[in-house]
Design a protein around this motif. Structure first.
Motif, mmCIF file in Angstrom:
data_model
loop_
_atom_site.group_PDB
_atom_site.id
_atom_site.type_symbol
_atom_site.label_atom_id
_atom_site.label_comp_id
_atom_site.label_asym_id
_atom_site.label_seq_id
_atom_site.Cartn_x
_atom_site.Cartn_y
_atom_site.Cartn_z
ATOM 1 N N PRO A 31 0.822 -1.211 0.000
ATOM 2 C CA PRO A 31 0.000 0.000 0.000
ATOM 3 C C PRO A 31 0.858 1.264 0.000
ATOM 4 N N PHE A 32 0.419 2.248 -0.752
ATOM 5 C CA PHE A 32 1.172 3.499 -0.865
ATOM 6 C C PHE A 32 1.444 4.120 0.500
ATOM 7 N N VAL A 33 0.440 4.185 1.360
ATOM 8 C CA VAL A 33 0.604 4.863 2.634
ATOM 9 C C VAL A 33 1.606 4.129 3.526
ATOM 10 N N VAL A 34 1.699 2.794 3.408
ATOM 11 C CA VAL A 34 2.683 2.034 4.179
ATOM 12 C C VAL A 34 4.092 2.331 3.661
ATOM 13 N N ALA A 35 4.243 2.357 2.322
ATOM 14 C CA ALA A 35 5.535 2.684 1.728
ATOM 15 C C ALA A 35 5.972 4.096 2.122
ATOM 16 N N TRP A 36 5.016 5.012 2.192
ATOM 17 C CA TRP A 36 5.289 6.391 2.577
ATOM 18 C C TRP A 36 5.828 6.465 4.006
ATOM 19 N N LEU A 37 5.276 5.656 4.901
ATOM 20 C CA LEU A 37 5.748 5.600 6.280
ATOM 21 C C LEU A 37 7.166 5.028 6.366
ATOM 22 N N ILE A 38 7.431 4.013 5.579
ATOM 23 C CA ILE A 38 8.770 3.406 5.576
ATOM 24 C C ILE A 38 9.809 4.402 5.091
ATOM 25 N N VAL A 39 9.497 5.102 4.004
ATOM 26 C CA VAL A 39 10.418 6.110 3.459
ATOM 27 C C VAL A 39 10.694 7.194 4.497
ATOM 28 N N GLY A 40 9.646 7.684 5.142
ATOM 29 C CA GLY A 40 9.811 8.714 6.155
ATOM 30 C C GLY A 40 10.645 8.244 7.333
ATOM 31 N N GLY A 41 10.407 7.024 7.791
ATOM 32 C CA GLY A 41 11.147 6.485 8.928
ATOM 33 C C GLY A 41 12.619 6.302 8.631
ATOM 34 N N VAL A 42 12.934 5.757 7.473
ATOM 35 C CA VAL A 42 14.331 5.540 7.089
ATOM 36 C C VAL A 42 15.052 6.878 6.920
ATOM 37 N N TYR A 43 14.413 7.815 6.217
ATOM 38 C CA TYR A 43 15.030 9.125 5.966
ATOM 39 C C TYR A 43 15.355 9.851 7.269
ATOM 40 N N LEU A 44 14.391 9.921 8.184
ATOM 41 C CA LEU A 44 14.594 10.666 9.423
ATOM 42 C C LEU A 44 15.574 9.970 10.363
ATOM 43 N N THR A 45 15.572 8.646 10.366
ATOM 44 C CA THR A 45 16.508 7.918 11.227
ATOM 45 C C THR A 45 17.948 8.225 10.846
ATOM 46 N N SER A 293 -0.480 0.135 15.943
ATOM 47 C CA SER A 293 -0.292 -0.031 17.379
ATOM 48 C C SER A 293 0.459 1.147 17.996
ATOM 49 N N ASN A 294 1.615 1.553 17.382
ATOM 50 C CA ASN A 294 2.442 2.580 18.034
ATOM 51 C C ASN A 294 2.210 4.004 17.524
ATOM 52 N N GLU A 295 1.483 4.141 16.408
ATOM 53 C CA GLU A 295 1.078 5.450 15.878
ATOM 54 C C GLU A 295 2.230 6.334 15.418
ATOM 55 N N ALA A 296 3.443 5.798 15.348
ATOM 56 C CA ALA A 296 4.587 6.599 14.922
ATOM 57 C C ALA A 296 4.422 7.036 13.475
ATOM 58 N N GLY A 297 4.633 8.319 13.233
ATOM 59 C CA GLY A 297 4.501 8.868 11.891
ATOM 60 C C GLY A 297 3.130 9.427 11.594
ATOM 61 N N PRO A 448 -0.281 13.767 5.223
ATOM 62 C CA PRO A 448 0.186 15.133 5.479
ATOM 63 C C PRO A 448 1.304 15.183 6.519
ATOM 64 N N ASN A 449 1.282 14.273 7.489
ATOM 65 C CA ASN A 449 2.236 14.349 8.592
ATOM 66 C C ASN A 449 3.668 14.092 8.145
ATOM 67 N N ILE A 450 3.914 13.018 7.410
ATOM 68 C CA ILE A 450 5.273 12.701 6.966
ATOM 69 C C ILE A 450 5.809 13.812 6.067
#
Length: 483
Positions: A31-45, A293-297, A448-450
């Motif tokens: 899903p696009f929104v899941v991929a978007w979360l992964i990209v955001g998490g990797v970039y910011l980390t 579960s953890n709502e991160a992002g 919008p958040n990421i």
């Protein structure tokens, strides 16, 4: 009622959950929104220099009050903010979402849940820091924070006032729907299946359970953030320890099989044996359910952390590192081991398969515990009741803040009444439908958040660098109050 939610799910799925591979990989959907979360998490980390690892010990000292100063501003302590946020994250998602992820994506989904928790620590740090930086103190003494504030005001500082305002309004709209979905109806629909197995009265009159939950939730949320924080502070540590005690009992029973379970988790994370979609299928399920579960992002936790009494926004951001760690790396992993060791996720019986097909994650976890100790489901029913209650009181506050942002302070009671009414509605709508409804609208917050986090990440990095300079020079220790 069920048909209405099915129509909403179909529309939202097409818009937010479309496959980024457009069906090119058979049996796999990312899903696009899941991929978007992964990209955001990797970039910011990477951009924050793995702050989730190197500042973990310091954040613990903040939680225990080591860095309290005379210049702190806010209405609740950093620990109370953390407890309030944890009461929203450590909930039914840790029990139900984990079993759903594994039953769909295989044991390998647990590995990707842990990875999502690791990346989520940086996402949470970034969004909480921005939430405290851009928080607004309202005339009634409450504090407005979260994605609405840092998207509108933060992007305005970047020369994008219109974009920021539009993003904030979209975010607030999704936050209200997420509060009603994931923070309310999902909690009720999942906990109801357990309570019906323990209290036969609720099988005949399911709405009675909704009325009961609406009453006790209403008694807390009408009092605002201070009452919510006090309740969360009291029950969160207890309910986590209560649940983990049962988990350790199961792990003790299957002690010799634990290494093999971890081996299975790692093996299936990288081999195409997942139930749905191989490696990418396991990854998609793991990340999707972990974020649930953890709502991160998603920007939601920033609302709970905004009222914290701190001098530096970075300081509360560091406190928030513990949210995804406790929620996903610890609690979700423990639940995953219970599900895998007992083998319930493979079906095996018609009864278990029916539970899996209906996406009754809480019931599947209950079956796992019941396979070890027959009376554990009764105790789990009590734990689930507390989990659902704690999550709902926190998410009612999140939704109420979003409502106030859109419609004004005087109308906040309207949202509270809507929120309480949906507690009852959730008892008469199909469980599987509610899982899909809450998951899709919940994840929509990431869009919008990421975007905002990436645009403003340079500011957070600069704030972190300045904070570390003061820490190394001893300035932060000198200004701390010794109680």
């Amino acid at each position: 009622m069920n048909e209405i939610f099915l129509a909403i799910n179909a529309f939202a799925d097409n818009v937010l959950m479309f496959d980024i591979f457009f069906g090119a990989i058979e049996g796999t959907k990312m899903p696009f929104v899941v991929a978007w979360l992964i990209v955001g998490g990797v970039y910011l980390t990477f951009k924050m220099g793995f702050v989730n690892l190197r500042m973990f010990a310091h954040s613990f000292n903040i939680v225990r009050g080591r860095y309290h100063t005379k210049e702190d501003k806010g209405v609740i302590s950093p620990f109370q903010s953390l407890a309030t946020a944890l009461s929203a994250t450590v909930g039914i998602g840790n029990i139900a979402a984990v079993s759903i992820a594994i039953s769909i994506g295989g044991a390998g989904a647990a590995f990707w849940m842990i990875m999502a928790g690791f990346l989520g620590m940086t996402l949470k740090f970034t969004e909480v820091t921005l939430s405290v930086k851009y928080r607004e103190f309202l005339p009634d003494g409450t504090i407005m924070g979260g994605g609405m504030e840092y998207l509108s005001r933060g992007l305005a500082d970047k020369g994008m006032p219109k974009t920021g305002k539009n993003m904030a309004m979209i975010f607030a709209f999704f936050m209200i729907l997420g509060a009603i979905g994931a923070g309310n109806t999902f909690q009720i629909s999942q906990s109801l299946t357990i309570m019906q197995g323990q209290v036969t009265f609720f099988e005949t009159y399911p709405y009675a359970f909704g009325i009961l939950m609406a009453i006790i939730t209403g008694l807390v949320i009408i009092g605002g953030i201070k009452r919510i924080a006090h309740v969360a502070e009291a029950i969160v540590p207890f309910m986590v320890m209560f649940y983990l005690a049962m988990v350790f009992w199961v792990l003790g029973t299957y002690f010799t099989a634990i290494p093999a379970a971890f081996g299975l988790i790692i093996t299936e994370a990288f081999t195409p044996t997942a139930v749905a979609g191989g490696v990418l299928g396991a990854m998609a399920q793991g990340f999707q359910r972990a974020v649930f579960s953890n709502e991160a992002g998603l920007g939601s936790a920033g609302i709970a952390h905004a009222p914290a009494r701190v001098k530096y926004p970075i300081r509360q951001g560091l406190v928030s590192l513990y949210e995804p760690f406790i929620d996903t790396v610890v609690v979700c992993t423990m639940t995953a081991l219970v599900i895998i060791l007992t083998g319930v996720y493979t079906g095996g019986t018609s009864e278990l398969q029916a539970i899996i097909d209906a996406k009754q994650g809480a019931a599947l976890t209950s079956a796992a515990f019941g396979s070890v100790v027959s009376w554990f489901p009764t105790i789990l029913g009590g734990a689930i009741f507390m989990f659902a209650f704690s999550t709902m009181i926190s998410w009612s506050y999140y939704g109420e803040r979003a409502w106030v942002y859109l419609f004004g302070l005087k109308s906040s009671i309207v949202f509270k009444l809507i929120f309480l009414s949906f507690i009852i509605i959730a008892t008469v709508v199909d469980t599987g439908t509610m899982v899909d409804f809450s998951s899709i609208l919940f994840l929509a917050l990431a869009l919008p958040n990421i975007f905002g986090l990436i645009i403003m990440s340079g500011d957070v990095k600069a704030m972190l660098k300045d904070y570390l300079t003061k820490l190394k020079s001893g300035e932060l220790d000198r200004e701390a109050i010794r109680d």
